[in-house]
Motif scaffolding. Structure first.
Motif, PDB file in Angstrom:
ATOM      1  N   LYS A  41       2.689   2.054  13.798  1.00 54.62           N
ATOM      2  CA  LYS A  41       3.322   0.984  14.579  1.00 54.62           C
ATOM      3  C   LYS A  41       2.319   0.422  15.591  1.00 54.62           C
ATOM      4  N   SER A  42       1.575   1.309  16.247  1.00 54.73           N
ATOM      5  CA  SER A  42       0.561   0.865  17.211  1.00 54.73           C
ATOM      6  C   SER A  42      -0.524   0.042  16.526  1.00 54.73           C
ATOM      7  N   LEU A  43      -0.917   0.445  15.318  1.00 51.18           N
ATOM      8  CA  LEU A  43      -1.929  -0.314  14.572  1.00 51.18           C
ATOM      9  C   LEU A  43      -1.425  -1.713  14.218  1.00 51.18           C
ATOM     10  N   VAL A  44      -0.182  -1.800  13.757  1.00 53.62           N
ATOM     11  CA  VAL A  44       0.392  -3.109  13.414  1.00 53.62           C
ATOM     12  C   VAL A  44       0.400  -4.005  14.646  1.00 53.62           C
ATOM     13  N   GLU A  45       0.824  -3.453  15.772  1.00 58.24           N
ATOM     14  CA  GLU A  45       0.878  -4.250  17.003  1.00 58.24           C
ATOM     15  C   GLU A  45      -0.520  -4.640  17.471  1.00 58.24           C
ATOM     16  N   TRP A  51      -0.618  -6.466   8.729  1.00 61.54           N
ATOM     17  CA  TRP A  51      -1.093  -5.223   8.112  1.00 61.54           C
ATOM     18  C   TRP A  51      -2.500  -4.945   8.620  1.00 61.54           C
ATOM     19  N   PRO A  52      -2.778  -3.729   9.043  1.00 55.66           N
ATOM     20  CA  PRO A  52      -4.140  -3.411   9.506  1.00 55.66           C
ATOM     21  C   PRO A  52      -5.150  -3.579   8.378  1.00 55.66           C
ATOM     22  N   TYR A  53      -6.313  -4.085   8.736  1.00 55.94           N
ATOM     23  CA  TYR A  53      -7.380  -4.279   7.751  1.00 55.94           C
ATOM     24  C   TYR A  53      -7.717  -2.936   7.098  1.00 55.94           C
ATOM     25  N   GLY A  54      -7.746  -2.920   5.787  1.00 56.86           N
ATOM     26  CA  GLY A  54      -8.092  -1.704   5.062  1.00 56.86           C
ATOM     27  C   GLY A  54      -6.895  -0.845   4.691  1.00 56.86           C
ATOM     28  N   TRP A  55      -5.713  -1.201   5.154  1.00 61.08           N
ATOM     29  CA  TRP A  55      -4.516  -0.414   4.850  1.00 61.08           C
ATOM     30  C   TRP A  55      -3.899  -0.923   3.552  1.00 61.08           C
ATOM     31  N   VAL A  56      -3.575  -0.017   2.644  1.00 60.41           N
ATOM     32  CA  VAL A  56      -2.899  -0.366   1.404  1.00 60.41           C
ATOM     33  C   VAL A  56      -1.503   0.243   1.461  1.00 60.41           C
ATOM     34  N   ARG A  57      -0.494  -0.589   1.270  1.00 58.29           N
ATOM     35  CA  ARG A  57       0.888  -0.133   1.384  1.00 58.29           C
ATOM     36  C   ARG A  57       1.142   1.078   0.489  1.00 58.29           C
ATOM     37  N   GLY A  58       1.698   2.112   1.096  1.00 62.62           N
ATOM     38  CA  GLY A  58       2.021   3.335   0.368  1.00 62.62           C
ATOM     39  C   GLY A  58       0.854   4.283   0.177  1.00 62.62           C
ATOM     40  N   GLU A  59      -0.368   3.841   0.496  1.00 63.86           N
ATOM     41  CA  GLU A  59      -1.552   4.678   0.299  1.00 63.86           C
ATOM     42  C   GLU A  59      -2.294   4.974   1.595  1.00 63.86           C
TER      43      GLU A  59
END
Length: 143
Positions: A41-45, A51-59
């Motif tokens: 949540k802190s990363l999203v904010e 979506w944070p750079y480099g984040w893949v949903r579910g992974e």
């Protein structure tokens, strides 16, 4: 602004869903514990509701391919000053000095906490905020 919704399971455990709106659409990511959900949540904010750079949903974070044309912010600044027209040699050298003294302190903090050189592709708002704060600390330390 992101929020966390606890989702109880039949077995008595819970999952935690981080929810936020991005470009008018609801986005969600699911976690098995509250701490991980809080961190995400802190990363999203920190990424202005994206979506944070480099984040893949579910992974989670996955290694990103190299961005074509990416370069260190320092190299970009030097190149920019070298290409300026309509300035004299003294002004150009003054700009290069400012780059050496101040922009050389700019760095990027990976989501893992590892500090790496700032590049055009990885620079974040948090990196710039940290840099400005470090410059403020320098100016107050010398006074």
């Amino acid at each position: 602004m992101a929020s966390i919704v606890e989702r109880p399971r039949k077995d008595g455990t819970s999952t935690f869903q981080v929810k936020w709106r991005q470009d008018g659409e609801w986005q969600t990511e699911k976690f098995g514990d509250q701490d991980s959900a809080d961190a995400f949540k802190s990363l999203v904010e920190a990424h202005s509701g994206r979506w944070p750079y480099g984040w893949v949903r579910g992974e989670g974070f996955v290694e990103q391919p190299e961005v074509p044309g990416d370069m260190t912010f320092l190299a970009y600044a030097e190149r920019y000053v070298n290409r300026l027209t309509g300035i004299d040699d003294r002004t150009r050298e003054d700009y290069h000095r400012e780059i050496r003294l101040h922009l050389s302190l700019l760095q990027h903090v990976e989501p893992t906490g590892q500090v790496v050189p700032a590049t055009i592709a990885n620079l974040t708002e948090d990196d710039v905020t940290d840099w400005v704060m470090s410059l403020s600390g320098m100016s107050t330390a010398g006074s």
